[in-house]
Every structure is written in structure tokens, then in C-alpha cells.
Design a protein around this motif. Structure first.
Motif, PDB file in Angstrom:
ATOM      1  N   PHE A  10       0.794  -1.217   0.000  1.00 14.11           N
ATOM      2  CA  PHE A  10       0.000   0.000   0.000  1.00 14.11           C
ATOM      3  C   PHE A  10       0.834   1.278   0.000  1.00 14.11           C
ATOM      4  O   PHE A  10       0.805   2.062  -0.946  1.00 14.11           O
ATOM      5  CB  PHE A  10      -0.951  -0.059   1.206  1.00 14.11           C
ATOM      6  N   LEU A  11       1.616   1.508   1.043  1.00  9.85           N
ATOM      7  CA  LEU A  11       2.378   2.755   1.139  1.00  9.85           C
ATOM      8  C   LEU A  11       3.633   2.752   0.276  1.00  9.85           C
ATOM      9  O   LEU A  11       4.036   3.794  -0.241  1.00  9.85           O
ATOM     10  CB  LEU A  11       2.763   3.015   2.603  1.00  9.85           C
ATOM     11  N   SER A  12       4.244   1.592   0.091  1.00 13.98           N
ATOM     12  CA  SER A  12       5.505   1.532  -0.652  1.00 13.98           C
ATOM     13  C   SER A  12       5.342   1.948  -2.113  1.00 13.98           C
ATOM     14  O   SER A  12       6.310   2.360  -2.757  1.00 13.98           O
ATOM     15  CB  SER A  12       6.087   0.115  -0.590  1.00 13.98           C
ATOM     16  N   ALA A  13       4.125   1.867  -2.623  1.00 12.51           N
ATOM     17  CA  ALA A  13       3.882   2.226  -4.022  1.00 12.51           C
ATOM     18  C   ALA A  13       3.731   3.720  -4.224  1.00 12.51           C
ATOM     19  O   ALA A  13       3.657   4.195  -5.356  1.00 12.51           O
ATOM     20  CB  ALA A  13       2.625   1.511  -4.534  1.00 12.51           C
ATOM     21  N   LEU A  14       3.686   4.485  -3.131  1.00 16.35           N
ATOM     22  CA  LEU A  14       3.426   5.924  -3.213  1.00 16.35           C
ATOM     23  C   LEU A  14       4.713   6.733  -3.094  1.00 16.35           C
ATOM     24  O   LEU A  14       5.706   6.275  -2.528  1.00 16.35           O
ATOM     25  CB  LEU A  14       2.472   6.347  -2.090  1.00 16.35           C
ATOM     26  N   VAL A  15       4.682   7.968  -3.622  1.00 14.16           N
ATOM     27  CA  VAL A  15       5.818   8.876  -3.468  1.00 14.16           C
ATOM     28  C   VAL A  15       5.890   9.318  -2.016  1.00 14.16           C
ATOM     29  O   VAL A  15       4.895   9.273  -1.277  1.00 14.16           O
ATOM     30  CB  VAL A  15       5.692  10.093  -4.407  1.00 14.16           C
ATOM     31  N   ALA A  16       7.069   9.775  -1.611  1.00 19.07           N
ATOM     32  CA  ALA A  16       7.303  10.112  -0.201  1.00 19.07           C
ATOM     33  C   ALA A  16       6.321  11.137   0.366  1.00 19.07           C
ATOM     34  O   ALA A  16       5.828  10.966   1.489  1.00 19.07           O
ATOM     35  CB  ALA A  16       8.740  10.587  -0.020  1.00 19.07           C
ATOM     36  N   PRO A  17       6.010  12.244  -0.348  1.00 19.95           N
ATOM     37  CA  PRO A  17       5.064  13.221   0.217  1.00 19.95           C
ATOM     38  C   PRO A  17       3.702  12.608   0.523  1.00 19.95           C
ATOM     39  O   PRO A  17       3.079  12.919   1.542  1.00 19.95           O
ATOM     40  CB  PRO A  17       4.963  14.281  -0.886  1.00 19.95           C
ATOM     41  N   ALA A  18       3.234  11.713  -0.355  1.00 17.32           N
ATOM     42  CA  ALA A  18       1.944  11.061  -0.138  1.00 17.32           C
ATOM     43  C   ALA A  18       2.011  10.106   1.056  1.00 17.32           C
ATOM     44  O   ALA A  18       1.073  10.024   1.857  1.00 17.32           O
ATOM     45  CB  ALA A  18       1.515  10.321  -1.396  1.00 17.32           C
ATOM     46  N   GLN A  19       3.126   9.389   1.175  1.00 23.75           N
ATOM     47  CA  GLN A  19       3.296   8.488   2.312  1.00 23.75           C
ATOM     48  C   GLN A  19       3.220   9.258   3.630  1.00 23.75           C
ATOM     49  O   GLN A  19       2.526   8.854   4.566  1.00 23.75           O
ATOM     50  CB  GLN A  19       4.647   7.770   2.222  1.00 23.75           C
ATOM     51  N   ARG A  20       3.946  10.414   3.672  1.00 23.20           N
ATOM     52  CA  ARG A  20       3.959  11.217   4.898  1.00 23.20           C
ATOM     53  C   ARG A  20       2.571  11.767   5.215  1.00 23.20           C
ATOM     54  O   ARG A  20       2.162  11.829   6.383  1.00 23.20           O
ATOM     55  CB  ARG A  20       4.972  12.348   4.766  1.00 23.20           C
ATOM     56  N   ALA A  21       1.851  12.164   4.176  1.00 23.48           N
ATOM     57  CA  ALA A  21       0.508  12.724   4.381  1.00 23.48           C
ATOM     58  C   ALA A  21      -0.416  11.689   5.007  1.00 23.48           C
ATOM     59  O   ALA A  21      -1.160  11.987   5.946  1.00 23.48           O
ATOM     60  CB  ALA A  21      -0.054  13.206   3.047  1.00 23.48           C
ATOM     61  N   LEU A  22      -0.383  10.469   4.508  1.00 21.86           N
ATOM     62  CA  LEU A  22      -1.256   9.420   5.032  1.00 21.86           C
ATOM     63  C   LEU A  22      -0.834   8.985   6.427  1.00 21.86           C
ATOM     64  O   LEU A  22      -1.657   8.808   7.328  1.00 21.86           O
ATOM     65  CB  LEU A  22      -1.255   8.224   4.078  1.00 21.86           C
ATOM     66  N   GLN A  23       0.475   8.825   6.612  1.00 25.48           N
ATOM     67  CA  GLN A  23       0.966   8.410   7.927  1.00 25.48           C
ATOM     68  C   GLN A  23       0.656   9.465   8.986  1.00 25.48           C
ATOM     69  O   GLN A  23       0.404   9.142  10.143  1.00 25.48           O
ATOM     70  CB  GLN A  23       2.466   8.141   7.857  1.00 25.48           C
ATOM     71  N   ILE A  27      -2.974   6.685   8.704  1.00 23.52           N
ATOM     72  CA  ILE A  27      -3.461   5.752   7.683  1.00 23.52           C
ATOM     73  C   ILE A  27      -2.293   4.911   7.186  1.00 23.52           C
ATOM     74  O   ILE A  27      -1.499   5.344   6.359  1.00 23.52           O
ATOM     75  CB  ILE A  27      -4.110   6.515   6.506  1.00 23.52           C
ATOM     76  N   ASN A  28      -2.191   3.707   7.713  1.00 24.09           N
ATOM     77  CA  ASN A  28      -1.094   2.821   7.301  1.00 24.09           C
ATOM     78  C   ASN A  28      -1.587   1.463   6.802  1.00 24.09           C
ATOM     79  O   ASN A  28      -0.791   0.549   6.562  1.00 24.09           O
ATOM     80  CB  ASN A  28      -0.092   2.642   8.440  1.00 24.09           C
ATOM     81  N   MET A  42      -7.734  13.464  -0.835  1.00 28.27           N
ATOM     82  CA  MET A  42      -7.061  14.298  -1.823  1.00 28.27           C
ATOM     83  C   MET A  42      -6.844  15.732  -1.354  1.00 28.27           C
ATOM     84  O   MET A  42      -6.110  16.490  -1.981  1.00 28.27           O
ATOM     85  CB  MET A  42      -7.825  14.278  -3.145  1.00 28.27           C
ATOM     86  N   LYS A  43      -7.445  16.103  -0.238  1.00 23.84           N
ATOM     87  CA  LYS A  43      -7.208  17.431   0.332  1.00 23.84           C
ATOM     88  C   LYS A  43      -5.945  17.456   1.194  1.00 23.84           C
ATOM     89  O   LYS A  43      -5.470  18.524   1.572  1.00 23.84           O
ATOM     90  CB  LYS A  43      -8.412  17.870   1.170  1.00 23.84           C
ATOM     91  N   LEU A  44      -5.424  16.281   1.512  1.00 19.81           N
ATOM     92  CA  LEU A  44      -4.221  16.215   2.347  1.00 19.81           C
ATOM     93  C   LEU A  44      -3.027  16.779   1.598  1.00 19.81           C
ATOM     94  O   LEU A  44      -2.838  16.523   0.409  1.00 19.81           O
ATOM     95  CB  LEU A  44      -3.929  14.763   2.754  1.00 19.81           C
ATOM     96  N   HIS A  45      -2.214  17.533   2.294  1.00 19.20           N
ATOM     97  CA  HIS A  45      -0.999  18.107   1.700  1.00 19.20           C
ATOM     98  C   HIS A  45      -0.035  16.974   1.338  1.00 19.20           C
ATOM     99  O   HIS A  45       0.337  16.170   2.183  1.00 19.20           O
ATOM    100  CB  HIS A  45      -0.334  19.050   2.689  1.00 19.20           C
ATOM    101  N   GLY A  46       0.340  16.906   0.061  1.00 19.81           N
ATOM    102  CA  GLY A  46       1.246  15.858  -0.387  1.00 19.81           C
ATOM    103  C   GLY A  46       0.613  14.904  -1.372  1.00 19.81           C
ATOM    104  O   GLY A  46       1.298  14.107  -2.008  1.00 19.81           O
TER     105      GLY A  46
END
Length: 317
Positions: A10-23, A27-28, A42-46
Motif C-alpha cells: 500500500f504505502l511503498s507504491a506511493l511517493v514520499a510526500p503522499a506516504q507522509r501525508a497518510l501516515q 493511515i497505514n 485528496m485534500k491532504l498536503h502531499g
């Protein structure tokens, strides 16, 4: 796909900014992701344009949906697809009149100046680079549409998308070749030092590293200043790999260039190469220091000792 496997990917497929936003929202797992609506995520920064399809795929593989039930691959109103049109729309949201005035002063656009006729939107480069990272995966045809724009930041975005993706370890050789071919074929759209530097510091050299490099030597003899600058800066990647031969050879071709922007770039690369092979740099200086343009010479010798710098400046007179 088993739920455990879906969570692992799930998270490994995303770019770093998106990973940080979800974490940052705790959301892990895909289960936790399904507790949010598409709009909320989609409103989350990143969150960027390449993120949504990956999130939807992760949910679908686990047999889940967003809270609002959306799982289609069509971007929502809160997101944008990987198109030139939507990239420009996102840039427009970042526009600032104050930044526009600043850029117009910094990049002279008067008749006879480099970049004459350029139009500026007024977007900070940091914001533009972030958007470029989020746009990884944009089709090459859409990137070319960006290059065709009269607006400087739009063209900078096109080159930055290619540069950022070229640096990504998982980018395929075929994709890097697409970037190289487009940059070289549409070099007519590269009309200032920043666009040139964005494109060739990594992207050009990375593609050519294990290939014939005659294209750089041809560009070093071009009448177009930006092609000559690409020729010398395109060797930067080689230097990082410990290879300095092309830098010294192309640098020597440019020692008598009449343009200050070539002097600066050539001196910069020769200094960088000299840090790897000082003996060869000193040999070049012993031969050419007295006749080199002063700006180029000063840049070349920055990494040398004070005594060495004084010696070569004395030769210049």
C-alpha cells in the motif's frame, strides 16, 4: 490479492510526500484508508495526480472502497489527471503577482537579453518542483505540450518532470530514453540557463552514461549557446560516477567561448572534475590559464589552495 499483501504494498507504491501525508493521519493500512472519502484524502498536503489511481487500486485489490464508495479510475473534481492542461491549471493556483515581478527582474526579458519574449506566470520554483514530482508518469506527449508553452514556468515544469522522474531508481531505461529524445529534439524550447541546467545535470548524462557520447561533442560546437551549455553540463553525471575524460575534452573545446554563461558552466564542471583528478586540472591550467576568460579561470580554481589560486591568477595578469 490477500489483505496482508495489499497492506504491505500500500504505502511503498506511493511517493514520499503522499506516504507522509497518510501516515500523518494514521493511515497505514487499506482498511484505515477506506474510512475516509476520496475528497478527504485528496485534500491532504502531499497528495498528487499520480497518487489517486494507486490508492484506488489498493482498495480494489483488497475488496474495499473509499468511504463515499468511489473506486473509478477517473480523477475526481478535487484531483487532476496527468495532462498538460491540468498541470497548467495547478500552476495557475500557485500564481503570485509578487513572484511574477521578482522573476521578471531576475530573468531579463528585454530585447537582446537571454529569454527575450518569455512570459512569466509567477510561481515559486519550490512549488513548481513539488508539482513536478507529483506528476511523475505524465505521458511524453503531454510533456511536449508543456514545452510548447510561451510561459517560462510551464516549460520549466516540463523539464522538471523529466528530471525528477529520471532520478527515480525505478524509472526504466526506455522511459529515460523518451526524456532524452524529447529534450534533444525540442531543444529549441530551452531558452535560458535554468531550463538548460534542469535538463542536463542528470537526465542527459544518466541516459548517455553507457552509450555513445558524440551528441555532446556536436553540441559543444553549436552556434546555439544553450546547446553548448548542455554539452558541458551533460557531463556532470559522468563525473559523479568517477569519469572525467569527457568533461576535460569538452571543457577544452569551450575555453575560448565568448559567452559568460558558458564560462561559468565550463568552470563549474572543470572544478568538479578537478576534485576527482586534480593532476589533470592543473595540467589544463598550466596550458591555458593565461588565455582563459577570467570568469572561467576563477571558477576553475575555486577548489585549489590559496597559493595555487594566486599562481594561476598571476599567469592571467
Amino acid at each position: 490479492m490477500p489483505l496482508k499483501k495489499a497492506n504491505e504494498d500500500f504505502l511503498s507504491a506511493l511517493v514520499a510526500p503522499a506516504q507522509r501525508a497518510l501516515q500523518g493521519k494514521g493511515i497505514n493500512t487499506v482498511q484505515k484508508l477506506s474510512k475516509f472519502s476520496e475528497a478527504e484524502i485528496m485534500k491532504l498536503h502531499g497528495m498528487g495526480p499520480s497518487t489517486l489511481p494507486k490508492l484506488k487500486a489498493a482498495l480494489k485489490n483488497a475488496g474495499l472502497n473509499f468511504k463515499d464508495g468511489k473506486t473509478s479510475t477517473k480523477p475526481s473534481k478535487e484531483t487532476f489527471g496527468l495532462t498538460a492542461k491540468n498541470f497548467i491549471e495547478q500552476l495557475q493556483k500557485l500564481q503570485s503577482d509578487k513572484e511574477k515581478e521578482k522573476l521578471q527582474r531576475y530573468f531579463k526579458t528585454n530585447e537582446g537579453d537571454y529569454g527575450a519574449g518569455d512570459e512569466f506566470m509567477g510561481v515559486k520554483m519550490g512549488s513548481l518542483f513539488k508539482l513536478a514530482i507529483e506528476s511523475r508518469g505524465m505521458p511524453i506527449g503531454e510533456i511536449e505540450k508543456l514545452l510548447e508553452s510561451k510561459i517560462h514556468e510551464v516549460r520549466a515544469g516540463a523539464v522538471s518532470i523529466m528530471d525528477k522522474e529520471s532520478r527515480y531508481p525505478k524509472t526504466t531505461p526506455e522511459r529515460r530514453k523518451e526524456f532524452y529524445d524529447l529534450y534533444m529534439r525540442r531543444h529549441d524550447r530551452i531558452n535560458n540557463w535554468d531550463l538548460c541546467d534542469l535538463g542536463c545535470l542528470h537526465m542527459i548524462g544518466c541516459h548517455l552514461y553507457d552509450k555513445d557520447r558524440k551528441a555532446l561533442y556536436k553540441m559543444a560546437k553549436s552556434k546555439v549557446i544553450w546547446e553548448r551549455r548542455t554539452a558541458i553540463l551533460g557531463t556532470c553525471y559522468f563525473i559523479r560516477q568517477g569519469e572525467v575524460d569527457d568533461t576535460f575534452k569538452i571543457g577544452e573545446l569551450l575555453l575560448k567561448d565568448k559567452e559568460d554563461l558558458i564560462h561559468k558552466a565550463t568552470g563549474w564542471m572543470l572544478r568538479f572534475a578537478g576534485a576527482k583528478d586534480q593532476k589533470r586540472l592543473l595540467a589544463l591550467l598550466d596550458k591555458h590559464a593565461a588565455t582563459m576568460p577570467r570568469t572561467l579561470l576563477r571558477s576553475c580554481i575555486e577548489g585549489l589552495s590559496k597559493k595555487q589560486r594566486e599562481y594561476y591568477m598571476q599567469l592571467k595578469g
